[in-house]
Write a protein that holds these residues in place. Sequence first.
Motif, PDB file in Angstrom:
ATOM      1  N   TYR A   1       0.850  -1.191   0.000  1.00 32.50           N
ATOM      2  CA  TYR A   1       0.000   0.000   0.000  1.00 32.50           C
ATOM      3  C   TYR A   1       0.885   1.241   0.000  1.00 32.50           C
ATOM      4  CZ  TYR A   1      -2.936   3.644   2.140  1.00 32.50           C
ATOM      5  OH  TYR A   1      -3.596   4.811   2.424  1.00 32.50           O
ATOM      6  N   TYR A   2       0.506   2.210  -0.830  1.00 32.76           N
ATOM      7  CA  TYR A   2       1.267   3.455  -0.914  1.00 32.76           C
ATOM      8  C   TYR A   2       0.325   4.640  -0.713  1.00 32.76           C
ATOM      9  CZ  TYR A   2       4.676   0.367  -3.134  1.00 32.76           C
ATOM     10  OH  TYR A   2       5.548  -0.669  -3.394  1.00 32.76           O
ATOM     11  N   GLU A   3       0.771   5.573   0.091  1.00 33.76           N
ATOM     12  CA  GLU A   3      -0.009   6.793   0.299  1.00 33.76           C
ATOM     13  C   GLU A   3      -0.107   7.576  -1.010  1.00 33.76           C
ATOM     14  OE1 GLU A   3      -1.745   7.725   2.736  1.00 33.76           O
ATOM     15  OE2 GLU A   3      -1.060   6.483   4.414  1.00 33.76           O
ATOM     16  N   LYS A   4      -1.184   8.324  -1.150  1.00 30.60           N
ATOM     17  CA  LYS A   4      -1.370   9.094  -2.378  1.00 30.60           C
ATOM     18  C   LYS A   4      -0.290  10.156  -2.530  1.00 30.60           C
ATOM     19  CE  LYS A   4      -5.386  10.337  -0.867  1.00 30.60           C
ATOM     20  NZ  LYS A   4      -6.738  10.907  -0.687  1.00 30.60           N
ATOM     21  N   LEU A   5       0.144  10.338  -3.744  1.00 36.68           N
ATOM     22  CA  LEU A   5       1.117  11.377  -4.042  1.00 36.68           C
ATOM     23  C   LEU A   5       0.420  12.723  -4.148  1.00 36.68           C
ATOM     24  CD1 LEU A   5       3.195   9.522  -6.778  1.00 36.68           C
ATOM     25  CD2 LEU A   5       3.801   9.829  -4.361  1.00 36.68           C
ATOM     26  N   GLU A   6       1.163  13.764  -3.965  1.00 38.06           N
ATOM     27  CA  GLU A   6       0.592  15.113  -4.065  1.00 38.06           C
ATOM     28  C   GLU A   6      -0.003  15.316  -5.464  1.00 38.06           C
ATOM     29  OE1 GLU A   6       1.929  19.801  -3.554  1.00 38.06           O
ATOM     30  OE2 GLU A   6       3.323  18.177  -3.038  1.00 38.06           O
ATOM     31  N   GLY A   7      -1.230  15.793  -5.494  1.00 40.75           N
ATOM     32  CA  GLY A   7      -1.904  16.027  -6.768  1.00 40.75           C
ATOM     33  C   GLY A   7      -2.751  14.857  -7.230  1.00 40.75           C
ATOM     34  N   TYR A   8      -2.670  13.737  -6.511  1.00 40.30           N
ATOM     35  CA  TYR A   8      -3.457  12.553  -6.868  1.00 40.30           C
ATOM     36  C   TYR A   8      -4.536  12.318  -5.805  1.00 40.30           C
ATOM     37  CZ  TYR A   8      -0.066  11.352 -10.469  1.00 40.30           C
ATOM     38  OH  TYR A   8       0.733  11.374 -11.587  1.00 40.30           O
ATOM     39  N   ASN A   9      -5.659  11.766  -6.252  1.00 38.05           N
ATOM     40  CA  ASN A   9      -6.782  11.563  -5.350  1.00 38.05           C
ATOM     41  C   ASN A   9      -6.864  10.139  -4.824  1.00 38.05           C
ATOM     42  OD1 ASN A   9      -9.054  12.557  -3.989  1.00 38.05           O
ATOM     43  ND2 ASN A   9     -10.444  11.703  -5.518  1.00 38.05           N
ATOM     44  N   TYR A  10      -6.006   9.255  -5.330  1.00 33.75           N
ATOM     45  CA  TYR A  10      -6.096   7.852  -4.971  1.00 33.75           C
ATOM     46  C   TYR A  10      -4.820   7.342  -4.324  1.00 33.75           C
ATOM     47  CZ  TYR A  10     -10.266   7.703  -7.895  1.00 33.75           C
ATOM     48  OH  TYR A  10     -11.507   7.941  -8.425  1.00 33.75           O
ATOM     49  N   ASN A  11      -5.001   6.371  -3.436  1.00 33.42           N
ATOM     50  CA  ASN A  11      -3.879   5.615  -2.916  1.00 33.42           C
ATOM     51  C   ASN A  11      -3.621   4.453  -3.862  1.00 33.42           C
ATOM     52  OD1 ASN A  11      -5.768   6.491  -0.399  1.00 33.42           O
ATOM     53  ND2 ASN A  11      -3.607   6.772   0.099  1.00 33.42           N
ATOM     54  N   LEU A  12      -2.406   3.950  -3.846  1.00 29.64           N
ATOM     55  CA  LEU A  12      -2.034   2.844  -4.723  1.00 29.64           C
ATOM     56  C   LEU A  12      -1.893   1.565  -3.912  1.00 29.64           C
ATOM     57  CD1 LEU A  12      -0.980   1.709  -7.470  1.00 29.64           C
ATOM     58  CD2 LEU A  12       1.316   2.401  -6.722  1.00 29.64           C
ATOM     59  N   VAL A  13      -2.496   0.489  -4.442  1.00 28.42           N
ATOM     60  CA  VAL A  13      -2.276  -0.842  -3.882  1.00 28.42           C
ATOM     61  C   VAL A  13      -1.684  -1.691  -5.000  1.00 28.42           C
ATOM     62  CG1 VAL A  13      -3.320  -2.902  -2.877  1.00 28.42           C
ATOM     63  CG2 VAL A  13      -4.154  -0.640  -2.206  1.00 28.42           C
ATOM     64  N   HIS A  14      -0.498  -2.222  -4.738  1.00 30.92           N
ATOM     65  CA  HIS A  14       0.280  -2.975  -5.728  1.00 30.92           C
ATOM     66  C   HIS A  14       0.231  -4.449  -5.331  1.00 30.92           C
ATOM     67  CE1 HIS A  14       4.221  -2.848  -8.291  1.00 30.92           C
ATOM     68  NE2 HIS A  14       3.270  -3.574  -8.832  1.00 30.92           N
ATOM     69  N   VAL A  15      -0.219  -5.310  -6.257  1.00 29.08           N
ATOM     70  CA  VAL A  15      -0.464  -6.718  -5.945  1.00 29.08           C
ATOM     71  C   VAL A  15       0.339  -7.624  -6.868  1.00 29.08           C
ATOM     72  CG1 VAL A  15      -2.226  -8.532  -5.805  1.00 29.08           C
ATOM     73  CG2 VAL A  15      -2.820  -6.176  -5.197  1.00 29.08           C
ATOM     74  N   HIS A  16       0.859  -8.705  -6.303  1.00 33.53           N
ATOM     75  CA  HIS A  16       1.385  -9.825  -7.094  1.00 33.53           C
ATOM     76  C   HIS A  16       0.554 -11.052  -6.730  1.00 33.53           C
ATOM     77  CE1 HIS A  16       4.900  -7.153  -7.511  1.00 33.53           C
ATOM     78  NE2 HIS A  16       5.128  -7.823  -8.636  1.00 33.53           N
ATOM     79  N   ILE A  17       0.087 -11.757  -7.756  1.00 33.01           N
ATOM     80  CA  ILE A  17      -0.845 -12.855  -7.526  1.00 33.01           C
ATOM     81  C   ILE A  17      -0.528 -14.029  -8.444  1.00 33.01           C
ATOM     82  CG2 ILE A  17      -2.523 -11.851  -9.139  1.00 33.01           C
ATOM     83  CD1 ILE A  17      -4.754 -12.924  -7.316  1.00 33.01           C
ATOM     84  N   ASN A  18      -0.697 -15.239  -7.933  1.00 32.34           N
ATOM     85  CA  ASN A  18      -0.575 -16.447  -8.743  1.00 32.34           C
ATOM     86  C   ASN A  18      -1.973 -16.915  -9.144  1.00 32.34           C
ATOM     87  OD1 ASN A  18       2.196 -16.439  -8.317  1.00 32.34           O
ATOM     88  ND2 ASN A  18       2.105 -17.918  -6.642  1.00 32.34           N
ATOM     89  N   TYR A  19      -2.157 -17.154 -10.434  1.00 30.61           N
ATOM     90  CA  TYR A  19      -3.428 -17.664 -10.933  1.00 30.61           C
ATOM     91  C   TYR A  19      -3.247 -19.098 -11.413  1.00 30.61           C
ATOM     92  CZ  TYR A  19      -5.590 -13.000 -11.142  1.00 30.61           C
ATOM     93  OH  TYR A  19      -6.120 -11.782 -10.824  1.00 30.61           O
ATOM     94  N   GLY A  20      -4.194 -19.967 -11.041  1.00 33.53           N
ATOM     95  CA  GLY A  20      -4.235 -21.292 -11.623  1.00 33.53           C
ATOM     96  C   GLY A  20      -4.883 -21.232 -12.997  1.00 33.53           C
ATOM     97  N   GLN A  21      -4.936 -22.356 -13.673  1.00 34.50           N
ATOM     98  CA  GLN A  21      -5.549 -22.414 -14.996  1.00 34.50           C
ATOM     99  C   GLN A  21      -7.020 -22.000 -14.904  1.00 34.50           C
ATOM    100  OE1 GLN A  21      -6.659 -26.253 -16.979  1.00 34.50           O
ATOM    101  NE2 GLN A  21      -4.982 -25.722 -18.383  1.00 34.50           N
ATOM    102  N   ILE A  22      -7.447 -21.162 -15.831  1.00 32.03           N
ATOM    103  CA  ILE A  22      -8.833 -20.684 -15.858  1.00 32.03           C
ATOM    104  C   ILE A  22      -9.534 -21.298 -17.065  1.00 32.03           C
ATOM    105  CG2 ILE A  22     -10.349 -18.672 -15.998  1.00 32.03           C
ATOM    106  CD1 ILE A  22      -8.057 -17.023 -14.787  1.00 32.03           C
ATOM    107  N   ILE A  23     -10.648 -21.985 -16.805  1.00 34.52           N
ATOM    108  CA  ILE A  23     -11.433 -22.594 -17.874  1.00 34.52           C
ATOM    109  C   ILE A  23     -12.837 -22.005 -17.854  1.00 34.52           C
ATOM    110  CG2 ILE A  23     -12.364 -24.738 -18.817  1.00 34.52           C
ATOM    111  CD1 ILE A  23     -10.092 -26.228 -17.468  1.00 34.52           C
ATOM    112  N   SER A  24     -13.251 -21.436 -18.972  1.00 37.75           N
ATOM    113  CA  SER A  24     -14.591 -20.862 -19.074  1.00 37.75           C
ATOM    114  C   SER A  24     -15.278 -21.398 -20.320  1.00 37.75           C
ATOM    115  CB  SER A  24     -14.525 -19.331 -19.109  1.00 37.75           C
ATOM    116  OG  SER A  24     -13.748 -18.883 -20.204  1.00 37.75           O
ATOM    117  N   TYR A  25     -16.604 -21.336 -20.310  1.00 35.63           N
ATOM    118  CA  TYR A  25     -17.421 -21.826 -21.424  1.00 35.63           C
ATOM    119  C   TYR A  25     -18.390 -20.720 -21.832  1.00 35.63           C
ATOM    120  CZ  TYR A  25     -15.717 -26.423 -20.043  1.00 35.63           C
ATOM    121  OH  TYR A  25     -14.909 -27.493 -19.726  1.00 35.63           O
ATOM    122  N   TYR A  26     -18.527 -20.544 -23.140  1.00 36.70           N
ATOM    123  CA  TYR A  26     -19.413 -19.498 -23.640  1.00 36.70           C
ATOM    124  C   TYR A  26     -20.284 -20.038 -24.771  1.00 36.70           C
ATOM    125  CZ  TYR A  26     -21.022 -15.059 -25.575  1.00 36.70           C
ATOM    126  OH  TYR A  26     -21.797 -14.031 -26.027  1.00 36.70           O
TER     127      TYR A  26
END
Length: 212
Positions: A150-175
């Motif tokens: 988590y990072y505090e908002k920089l001057e001039g910005y309205n949002y804080n930053l959340v930086h994520v690293h994530i592992n995803y397993g295989q994704i199977i979808s049907y359409y």
Amino acid sequence: MVVCVLLLGVGACSMRGARAEASVSASASASAAVARAEQGIADANASATASREAALSPELRAQRDAALAEPAPDKPPQMNEETAEGAAASVGYFLDLYRYAFMTGNTTELETISEDQCVFCKSVIDRAAELHKGGGWANKWEQEITDIAYYEKLEGYNYNLVHVHINYGQIISYYQNASPNVTEAIEGQELKFGVHYVNGKWMIGEGEVVNK
């Protein structure tokens, strides 16, 4: 002159009556046409649904039913705290809701924590809704956040930053049909979220998938 005026008066009344009857008739015809069109759409949708059902094997039907029955993710207890932990928990919850939406088609809670101007959020919501509108779904996939900052908002910005690293397993979808769409597993996917604390809770203002 008197007779003429009276006759004109009666004539005028007769014309008004005719116009009223014509209007009622036209309205009834229009309503009937709309009803027929709606029934036609309903019949077409029912036919399409029946065709999709017939195309599903018992195994795929079981997978779909399991996906649709997925319970909603639990809300982290600290997610509404105006702290770094609360912001991080809210992003983790958003990612759980992301998966839940693609499995079930339920985007209600996802919309609740997404700000209206969040393009990334809207894209997720629209794609999940479109998948299920076509009779599709996604099977549950594994996902694990390995690092979150988590990072505090920089001057001039309205949002804080959340930086994520994530592992995803295989994704199977049907359409719409039984052909699967497969996204292979990926480790260390990087994502960035702009978050905003408003009215006692964290809202997702924007998101970005960082290409590796």
